[in-house]
Write a protein that holds these residues in place. Sequence first.
Motif, PDB file in Angstrom:
ATOM      1  N   SER A  27     -20.220 -44.187  -4.137  1.00 36.66           N
ATOM      2  CA  SER A  27     -20.886 -43.933  -5.422  1.00 36.66           C
ATOM      3  C   SER A  27     -20.671 -42.492  -5.876  1.00 36.66           C
ATOM      4  O   SER A  27     -20.371 -42.243  -7.047  1.00 36.66           O
ATOM      5  N   ILE A  28     -20.829 -41.555  -4.955  1.00 36.00           N
ATOM      6  CA  ILE A  28     -20.605 -40.146  -5.288  1.00 36.00           C
ATOM      7  C   ILE A  28     -19.156 -39.939  -5.712  1.00 36.00           C
ATOM      8  O   ILE A  28     -18.865 -39.300  -6.728  1.00 36.00           O
ATOM      9  N   SER A  29     -18.241 -40.502  -4.946  1.00 37.30           N
ATOM     10  CA  SER A  29     -16.823 -40.370  -5.261  1.00 37.30           C
ATOM     11  C   SER A  29     -16.491 -41.026  -6.602  1.00 37.30           C
ATOM     12  O   SER A  29     -15.727 -40.475  -7.400  1.00 37.30           O
ATOM     13  N   GLY A  30     -17.064 -42.179  -6.850  1.00 41.14           N
ATOM     14  CA  GLY A  30     -16.808 -42.877  -8.107  1.00 41.14           C
ATOM     15  C   GLY A  30     -17.345 -42.134  -9.317  1.00 41.14           C
ATOM     16  O   GLY A  30     -16.669 -42.022 -10.348  1.00 41.14           O
ATOM     17  N   LEU A  31     -18.556 -41.615  -9.210  1.00 42.57           N
ATOM     18  CA  LEU A  31     -19.144 -40.873 -10.332  1.00 42.57           C
ATOM     19  C   LEU A  31     -18.377 -39.588 -10.629  1.00 42.57           C
ATOM     20  O   LEU A  31     -18.063 -39.291 -11.784  1.00 42.57           O
ATOM     21  N   THR A  32     -18.080 -38.829  -9.586  1.00 35.71           N
ATOM     22  CA  THR A  32     -17.354 -37.571  -9.804  1.00 35.71           C
ATOM     23  C   THR A  32     -15.936 -37.841 -10.299  1.00 35.71           C
ATOM     24  O   THR A  32     -15.436 -37.120 -11.158  1.00 35.71           O
ATOM     25  N   GLY A  33     -15.320 -38.886  -9.772  1.00 38.56           N
ATOM     26  CA  GLY A  33     -13.968 -39.234 -10.218  1.00 38.56           C
ATOM     27  C   GLY A  33     -13.936 -39.685 -11.665  1.00 38.56           C
ATOM     28  O   GLY A  33     -13.032 -39.329 -12.422  1.00 38.56           O
ATOM     29  N   SER A  34     -14.934 -40.477 -12.062  1.00 40.57           N
ATOM     30  CA  SER A  34     -14.957 -40.956 -13.447  1.00 40.57           C
ATOM     31  C   SER A  34     -15.240 -39.817 -14.428  1.00 40.57           C
ATOM     32  O   SER A  34     -14.756 -39.835 -15.558  1.00 40.57           O
ATOM     33  N   LEU A  35     -15.991 -38.813 -14.013  1.00 37.12           N
ATOM     34  CA  LEU A  35     -16.183 -37.634 -14.863  1.00 37.12           C
ATOM     35  C   LEU A  35     -14.924 -36.777 -14.912  1.00 37.12           C
ATOM     36  O   LEU A  35     -14.547 -36.257 -15.963  1.00 37.12           O
ATOM     37  N   TYR A  36     -14.262 -36.649 -13.770  1.00 38.70           N
ATOM     38  CA  TYR A  36     -13.091 -35.773 -13.692  1.00 38.70           C
ATOM     39  C   TYR A  36     -11.906 -36.313 -14.498  1.00 38.70           C
ATOM     40  O   TYR A  36     -11.053 -35.546 -14.933  1.00 38.70           O
ATOM     41  N   ILE A  42     -11.929 -32.532 -22.160  1.00 41.07           N
ATOM     42  CA  ILE A  42     -13.198 -31.816 -22.322  1.00 41.07           C
ATOM     43  C   ILE A  42     -12.989 -30.308 -22.245  1.00 41.07           C
ATOM     44  O   ILE A  42     -13.491 -29.553 -23.090  1.00 41.07           O
ATOM     45  N   THR A  43     -12.240 -29.847 -21.238  1.00 42.59           N
ATOM     46  CA  THR A  43     -12.042 -28.395 -21.116  1.00 42.59           C
ATOM     47  C   THR A  43     -11.226 -27.842 -22.278  1.00 42.59           C
ATOM     48  O   THR A  43     -11.480 -26.730 -22.738  1.00 42.59           O
ATOM     49  N   ALA A  44     -10.249 -28.614 -22.772  1.00 40.38           N
ATOM     50  CA  ALA A  44      -9.475 -28.143 -23.924  1.00 40.38           C
ATOM     51  C   ALA A  44     -10.348 -28.065 -25.174  1.00 40.38           C
ATOM     52  O   ALA A  44     -10.225 -27.135 -25.973  1.00 40.38           O
ATOM     53  N   ALA A  45     -11.267 -29.017 -25.332  1.00 38.25           N
ATOM     54  CA  ALA A  45     -12.158 -28.995 -26.499  1.00 38.25           C
ATOM     55  C   ALA A  45     -13.180 -27.855 -26.403  1.00 38.25           C
ATOM     56  O   ALA A  45     -13.525 -27.246 -27.416  1.00 38.25           O
ATOM     57  N   LEU A  46     -13.657 -27.579 -25.189  1.00 34.44           N
ATOM     58  CA  LEU A  46     -14.673 -26.534 -25.016  1.00 34.44           C
ATOM     59  C   LEU A  46     -14.082 -25.125 -24.931  1.00 34.44           C
ATOM     60  O   LEU A  46     -14.793 -24.144 -25.130  1.00 34.44           O
ATOM     61  N   ASN A  47     -12.799 -25.012 -24.623  1.00 35.67           N
ATOM     62  CA  ASN A  47     -12.166 -23.706 -24.423  1.00 35.67           C
ATOM     63  C   ASN A  47     -10.869 -23.578 -25.229  1.00 35.67           C
ATOM     64  O   ASN A  47      -9.808 -23.280 -24.670  1.00 35.67           O
ATOM     65  N   PRO A  48     -10.917 -23.758 -26.539  1.00 33.72           N
ATOM     66  CA  PRO A  48      -9.664 -23.716 -27.306  1.00 33.72           C
ATOM     67  C   PRO A  48      -8.973 -22.357 -27.268  1.00 33.72           C
ATOM     68  O   PRO A  48      -7.745 -22.288 -27.291  1.00 33.72           O
ATOM     69  N   GLN A 120     -14.869 -24.012 -14.439  1.00 35.05           N
ATOM     70  CA  GLN A 120     -15.411 -23.901 -13.081  1.00 35.05           C
ATOM     71  C   GLN A 120     -16.180 -25.162 -12.704  1.00 35.05           C
ATOM     72  O   GLN A 120     -16.100 -25.632 -11.570  1.00 35.05           O
ATOM     73  N   PHE A 121     -16.923 -25.732 -13.643  1.00 40.47           N
ATOM     74  CA  PHE A 121     -17.673 -26.964 -13.398  1.00 40.47           C
ATOM     75  C   PHE A 121     -16.742 -28.080 -12.944  1.00 40.47           C
ATOM     76  O   PHE A 121     -17.018 -28.789 -11.969  1.00 40.47           O
ATOM     77  N   PHE A 122     -15.617 -28.257 -13.635  1.00 37.68           N
ATOM     78  CA  PHE A 122     -14.696 -29.328 -13.272  1.00 37.68           C
ATOM     79  C   PHE A 122     -13.973 -29.045 -11.953  1.00 37.68           C
ATOM     80  O   PHE A 122     -13.649 -29.973 -11.213  1.00 37.68           O
ATOM     81  N   GLU A 123     -13.738 -27.780 -11.631  1.00 35.54           N
ATOM     82  CA  GLU A 123     -13.168 -27.456 -10.322  1.00 35.54           C
ATOM     83  C   GLU A 123     -14.156 -27.798  -9.209  1.00 35.54           C
ATOM     84  O   GLU A 123     -13.772 -28.353  -8.173  1.00 35.54           O
ATOM     85  N   ASP A 124     -15.435 -27.488  -9.429  1.00 35.12           N
ATOM     86  CA  ASP A 124     -16.469 -27.840  -8.448  1.00 35.12           C
ATOM     87  C   ASP A 124     -16.632 -29.358  -8.337  1.00 35.12           C
ATOM     88  O   ASP A 124     -16.826 -29.890  -7.243  1.00 35.12           O
ATOM     89  N   LEU A 125     -16.535 -30.040  -9.454  1.00 31.77           N
ATOM     90  CA  LEU A 125     -16.642 -31.500  -9.468  1.00 31.77           C
ATOM     91  C   LEU A 125     -15.518 -32.134  -8.647  1.00 31.77           C
ATOM     92  O   LEU A 125     -15.747 -33.065  -7.862  1.00 31.77           O
ATOM     93  N   LEU A 126     -14.305 -31.622  -8.785  1.00 34.50           N
ATOM     94  CA  LEU A 126     -13.183 -32.131  -7.996  1.00 34.50           C
ATOM     95  C   LEU A 126     -13.395 -31.865  -6.509  1.00 34.50           C
ATOM     96  O   LEU A 126     -13.076 -32.711  -5.666  1.00 34.50           O
ATOM     97  N   HIS A 127     -13.960 -30.707  -6.195  1.00 35.23           N
ATOM     98  CA  HIS A 127     -14.254 -30.372  -4.796  1.00 35.23           C
ATOM     99  C   HIS A 127     -15.271 -31.352  -4.214  1.00 35.23           C
ATOM    100  O   HIS A 127     -15.122 -31.814  -3.080  1.00 35.23           O
TER     101      HIS A 127
END
Length: 173
Positions: A27-36, A42-48, A120-127
Amino acid sequence: MKQLLHFNKTIKKIHLWLGVSCGLVASISGLTGSLYVWQPEITAALNPKLLTVAHMDTISEGTLLRTASYLMEMHKDSLTRINLPYREQQTVSLIYENGETHYHHPRTATFLGAKSFSIQFFEDLLHIHRTLAIPKIGKYLMGGSTIIFLLLILGTGIYIWWKAYGDNLKKGF
């Protein structure tokens, strides 16, 4: 007969507890993977200003390599890695030994900024997705739960199913 009932109970308990523990990890892997999966968009939209460049299609590969070479020469003592544009990131990123990441324009090599919170959030999410954020043993827990799921949970599940529906396969399907 009594031993068979005890064996069946043991198999059901093994199936239950391994299923619960592996299910939690899955479940943890699935949730983090589906967000990642949505990380580039998302990062391109938030950090143009950090990740997108006007007229990127007009920047030649030679220009990009000259810029990367220039940046490497300027920062060679403190760099651990340089990332060229990929996916939604159109800028050159420099990763320093101290962990900082800076973004530069691919044509002019001008500094655009440092790593933002969303990146950084998405890097932590992948970790978390890969290791459950547990140093050293997390990747083994993830791999072990996959093997346990594949071998033990499926095996015990098939055994339980066969005991229940072995005589009436039509009802089992």
